[in-house]
Design a protein around this motif. Sequence first.
Motif, PDB file in Angstrom:
ATOM      1  N   PHE A 276       0.840  -1.193   0.000  1.00  0.00           N
ATOM      2  CA  PHE A 276       0.000   0.000   0.000  1.00  0.00           C
ATOM      3  C   PHE A 276       0.877   1.245   0.000  1.00  0.00           C
ATOM      4  O   PHE A 276       1.816   1.361   0.781  1.00  0.00           O
ATOM      5  CB  PHE A 276      -0.903  -0.009   1.231  1.00  0.00           C
ATOM      6  CG  PHE A 276      -1.803   1.181   1.324  1.00  0.00           C
ATOM      7  CD1 PHE A 276      -2.864   1.317   0.467  1.00  0.00           C
ATOM      8  CD2 PHE A 276      -1.565   2.171   2.261  1.00  0.00           C
ATOM      9  CE1 PHE A 276      -3.703   2.419   0.550  1.00  0.00           C
ATOM     10  CE2 PHE A 276      -2.392   3.264   2.360  1.00  0.00           C
ATOM     11  CZ  PHE A 276      -3.462   3.383   1.495  1.00  0.00           C
ATOM     12  N   ASN A 277       0.565   2.182  -0.895  1.00  0.00           N
ATOM     13  CA  ASN A 277       1.338   3.412  -1.011  1.00  0.00           C
ATOM     14  C   ASN A 277       0.463   4.588  -0.589  1.00  0.00           C
ATOM     15  O   ASN A 277      -0.418   5.013  -1.328  1.00  0.00           O
ATOM     16  CB  ASN A 277       1.823   3.582  -2.449  1.00  0.00           C
ATOM     17  CG  ASN A 277       2.780   4.721  -2.610  1.00  0.00           C
ATOM     18  OD1 ASN A 277       3.000   5.494  -1.678  1.00  0.00           O
ATOM     19  ND2 ASN A 277       3.357   4.837  -3.777  1.00  0.00           N
ATOM     20  N   VAL A 278       0.731   5.111   0.597  1.00  0.00           N
ATOM     21  CA  VAL A 278      -0.090   6.190   1.138  1.00  0.00           C
ATOM     22  C   VAL A 278       0.094   7.469   0.332  1.00  0.00           C
ATOM     23  O   VAL A 278      -0.848   8.240   0.164  1.00  0.00           O
ATOM     24  CB  VAL A 278       0.251   6.377   2.625  1.00  0.00           C
ATOM     25  CG1 VAL A 278       0.960   7.651   2.924  1.00  0.00           C
ATOM     26  CG2 VAL A 278      -0.983   6.320   3.458  1.00  0.00           C
ATOM     27  N   TRP A 279       1.270   7.703  -0.198  1.00  0.00           N
ATOM     28  CA  TRP A 279       1.533   8.935  -0.947  1.00  0.00           C
ATOM     29  C   TRP A 279       0.766   8.955  -2.264  1.00  0.00           C
ATOM     30  O   TRP A 279       0.321  10.008  -2.712  1.00  0.00           O
ATOM     31  CB  TRP A 279       3.024   9.116  -1.173  1.00  0.00           C
ATOM     32  CG  TRP A 279       3.742   9.293   0.129  1.00  0.00           C
ATOM     33  CD1 TRP A 279       4.609   8.405   0.709  1.00  0.00           C
ATOM     34  CD2 TRP A 279       3.614  10.384   1.036  1.00  0.00           C
ATOM     35  NE1 TRP A 279       5.020   8.898   1.914  1.00  0.00           N
ATOM     36  CE2 TRP A 279       4.435  10.116   2.144  1.00  0.00           C
ATOM     37  CE3 TRP A 279       2.883  11.565   1.022  1.00  0.00           C
ATOM     38  CZ2 TRP A 279       4.553  10.990   3.215  1.00  0.00           C
ATOM     39  CZ3 TRP A 279       3.010  12.429   2.099  1.00  0.00           C
ATOM     40  CH2 TRP A 279       3.825  12.137   3.174  1.00  0.00           C
ATOM     41  N   LEU A 280       0.616   7.809  -2.888  1.00  0.00           N
ATOM     42  CA  LEU A 280      -0.166   7.742  -4.126  1.00  0.00           C
ATOM     43  C   LEU A 280      -1.630   8.043  -3.834  1.00  0.00           C
ATOM     44  O   LEU A 280      -2.279   8.791  -4.578  1.00  0.00           O
ATOM     45  CB  LEU A 280      -0.028   6.362  -4.765  1.00  0.00           C
ATOM     46  CG  LEU A 280      -0.815   6.136  -6.045  1.00  0.00           C
ATOM     47  CD1 LEU A 280      -0.360   7.105  -7.127  1.00  0.00           C
ATOM     48  CD2 LEU A 280      -0.678   4.707  -6.507  1.00  0.00           C
TER      49      LEU A 280
ATOM     50  N   LEU B 238      -2.795   9.864  -1.364  1.00  0.00           N
ATOM     51  CA  LEU B 238      -2.868  11.286  -1.066  1.00  0.00           C
ATOM     52  C   LEU B 238      -2.818  12.121  -2.342  1.00  0.00           C
ATOM     53  O   LEU B 238      -3.575  13.090  -2.488  1.00  0.00           O
ATOM     54  CB  LEU B 238      -1.729  11.682  -0.122  1.00  0.00           C
ATOM     55  CG  LEU B 238      -1.725  13.112   0.371  1.00  0.00           C
ATOM     56  CD1 LEU B 238      -2.970  13.377   1.218  1.00  0.00           C
ATOM     57  CD2 LEU B 238      -0.473  13.390   1.159  1.00  0.00           C
ATOM     58  N   ALA B 239      -1.968  11.750  -3.283  1.00  0.00           N
ATOM     59  CA  ALA B 239      -1.863  12.482  -4.547  1.00  0.00           C
ATOM     60  C   ALA B 239      -3.160  12.369  -5.356  1.00  0.00           C
ATOM     61  O   ALA B 239      -3.608  13.360  -5.953  1.00  0.00           O
ATOM     62  CB  ALA B 239      -0.682  11.959  -5.357  1.00  0.00           C
ATOM     63  N   VAL B 240      -3.764  11.202  -5.380  1.00  0.00           N
ATOM     64  CA  VAL B 240      -5.014  11.018  -6.120  1.00  0.00           C
ATOM     65  C   VAL B 240      -6.132  11.847  -5.493  1.00  0.00           C
ATOM     66  O   VAL B 240      -6.901  12.521  -6.202  1.00  0.00           O
ATOM     67  CB  VAL B 240      -5.398   9.517  -6.179  1.00  0.00           C
ATOM     68  CG1 VAL B 240      -6.812   9.325  -6.681  1.00  0.00           C
ATOM     69  CG2 VAL B 240      -4.418   8.762  -7.050  1.00  0.00           C
ATOM     70  N   ILE B 241      -6.232  11.826  -4.184  1.00  0.00           N
ATOM     71  CA  ILE B 241      -7.269  12.615  -3.502  1.00  0.00           C
ATOM     72  C   ILE B 241      -7.041  14.101  -3.732  1.00  0.00           C
ATOM     73  O   ILE B 241      -7.980  14.845  -4.046  1.00  0.00           O
ATOM     74  CB  ILE B 241      -7.308  12.277  -1.997  1.00  0.00           C
ATOM     75  CG1 ILE B 241      -7.811  10.855  -1.796  1.00  0.00           C
ATOM     76  CG2 ILE B 241      -8.170  13.269  -1.248  1.00  0.00           C
ATOM     77  CD1 ILE B 241      -7.708  10.364  -0.376  1.00  0.00           C
TER      78      ILE B 241
ATOM     79  N   GLY C  75      -5.414  15.513  -6.201  1.00  0.00           N
ATOM     80  CA  GLY C  75      -5.698  15.803  -7.604  1.00  0.00           C
ATOM     81  C   GLY C  75      -7.185  15.904  -7.884  1.00  0.00           C
ATOM     82  O   GLY C  75      -7.632  16.780  -8.633  1.00  0.00           O
ATOM     83  N   ALA C  76      -7.967  15.023  -7.278  1.00  0.00           N
ATOM     84  CA  ALA C  76      -9.416  15.060  -7.483  1.00  0.00           C
ATOM     85  C   ALA C  76     -10.025  16.326  -6.886  1.00  0.00           C
ATOM     86  O   ALA C  76     -10.888  16.962  -7.505  1.00  0.00           O
ATOM     87  CB  ALA C  76     -10.068  13.816  -6.871  1.00  0.00           C
ATOM     88  N   VAL C  77      -9.560  16.719  -5.712  1.00  0.00           N
ATOM     89  CA  VAL C  77     -10.088  17.929  -5.075  1.00  0.00           C
ATOM     90  C   VAL C  77      -9.729  19.164  -5.895  1.00  0.00           C
ATOM     91  O   VAL C  77     -10.577  20.044  -6.115  1.00  0.00           O
ATOM     92  CB  VAL C  77      -9.569  18.043  -3.621  1.00  0.00           C
ATOM     93  CG1 VAL C  77      -9.861  19.410  -3.034  1.00  0.00           C
ATOM     94  CG2 VAL C  77     -10.182  16.954  -2.765  1.00  0.00           C
ATOM     95  N   VAL C  78      -8.498  19.242  -6.367  1.00  0.00           N
ATOM     96  CA  VAL C  78      -8.079  20.389  -7.185  1.00  0.00           C
ATOM     97  C   VAL C  78      -8.863  20.418  -8.493  1.00  0.00           C
ATOM     98  O   VAL C  78      -9.332  21.483  -8.923  1.00  0.00           O
ATOM     99  CB  VAL C  78      -6.557  20.336  -7.437  1.00  0.00           C
ATOM    100  CG1 VAL C  78      -6.146  21.320  -8.509  1.00  0.00           C
ATOM    101  CG2 VAL C  78      -5.804  20.602  -6.148  1.00  0.00           C
ATOM    102  N   ALA C  79      -9.034  19.275  -9.129  1.00  0.00           N
ATOM    103  CA  ALA C  79      -9.776  19.228 -10.390  1.00  0.00           C
ATOM    104  C   ALA C  79     -11.228  19.656 -10.194  1.00  0.00           C
ATOM    105  O   ALA C  79     -11.776  20.411 -11.008  1.00  0.00           O
ATOM    106  CB  ALA C  79      -9.715  17.815 -10.977  1.00  0.00           C
ATOM    107  N   MET C  80     -11.864  19.208  -9.121  1.00  0.00           N
ATOM    108  CA  MET C  80     -13.249  19.618  -8.878  1.00  0.00           C
ATOM    109  C   MET C  80     -13.331  21.100  -8.543  1.00  0.00           C
ATOM    110  O   MET C  80     -14.285  21.773  -8.929  1.00  0.00           O
ATOM    111  CB  MET C  80     -13.858  18.771  -7.757  1.00  0.00           C
ATOM    112  CG  MET C  80     -14.172  17.360  -8.194  1.00  0.00           C
ATOM    113  SD  MET C  80     -15.097  16.418  -6.973  1.00  0.00           S
ATOM    114  CE  MET C  80     -13.846  16.105  -5.765  1.00  0.00           C
ATOM    115  N   GLY C  81     -12.340  21.621  -7.842  1.00  0.00           N
ATOM    116  CA  GLY C  81     -12.315  23.051  -7.551  1.00  0.00           C
ATOM    117  C   GLY C  81     -12.179  23.887  -8.811  1.00  0.00           C
ATOM    118  O   GLY C  81     -12.865  24.902  -8.977  1.00  0.00           O
ATOM    119  N   LEU C  82     -11.292  23.456  -9.691  1.00  0.00           N
ATOM    120  CA  LEU C  82     -11.122  24.180 -10.959  1.00  0.00           C
ATOM    121  C   LEU C  82     -12.384  24.105 -11.813  1.00  0.00           C
ATOM    122  O   LEU C  82     -12.779  25.093 -12.451  1.00  0.00           O
ATOM    123  CB  LEU C  82      -9.919  23.632 -11.720  1.00  0.00           C
ATOM    124  CG  LEU C  82      -8.552  23.919 -11.093  1.00  0.00           C
ATOM    125  CD1 LEU C  82      -7.463  23.192 -11.862  1.00  0.00           C
ATOM    126  CD2 LEU C  82      -8.282  25.411 -11.039  1.00  0.00           C
TER     127      LEU C  82
END
Length: 58
Positions: free
Chosen positions: A29-33, A35-38, A40-47
Amino acid sequence: MPSRLYPEDQKRVDEYLSAPHHQVERKPFNVWLLLAVILGAVVAMGLLARYLSTLVLG
């Protein structure tokens, strides 16, 4: 923790779980991946929300 199943039922469960198609090799399990996906999704929805607000409000 002792099993709450009868011994013959526990034996069937153990045989089922030891079958080859239940032994899947997984990457660690990669916690950093995650975190990056979450992030990225939050930034994309904000934009997307900002873009849609400019369309609606003009």
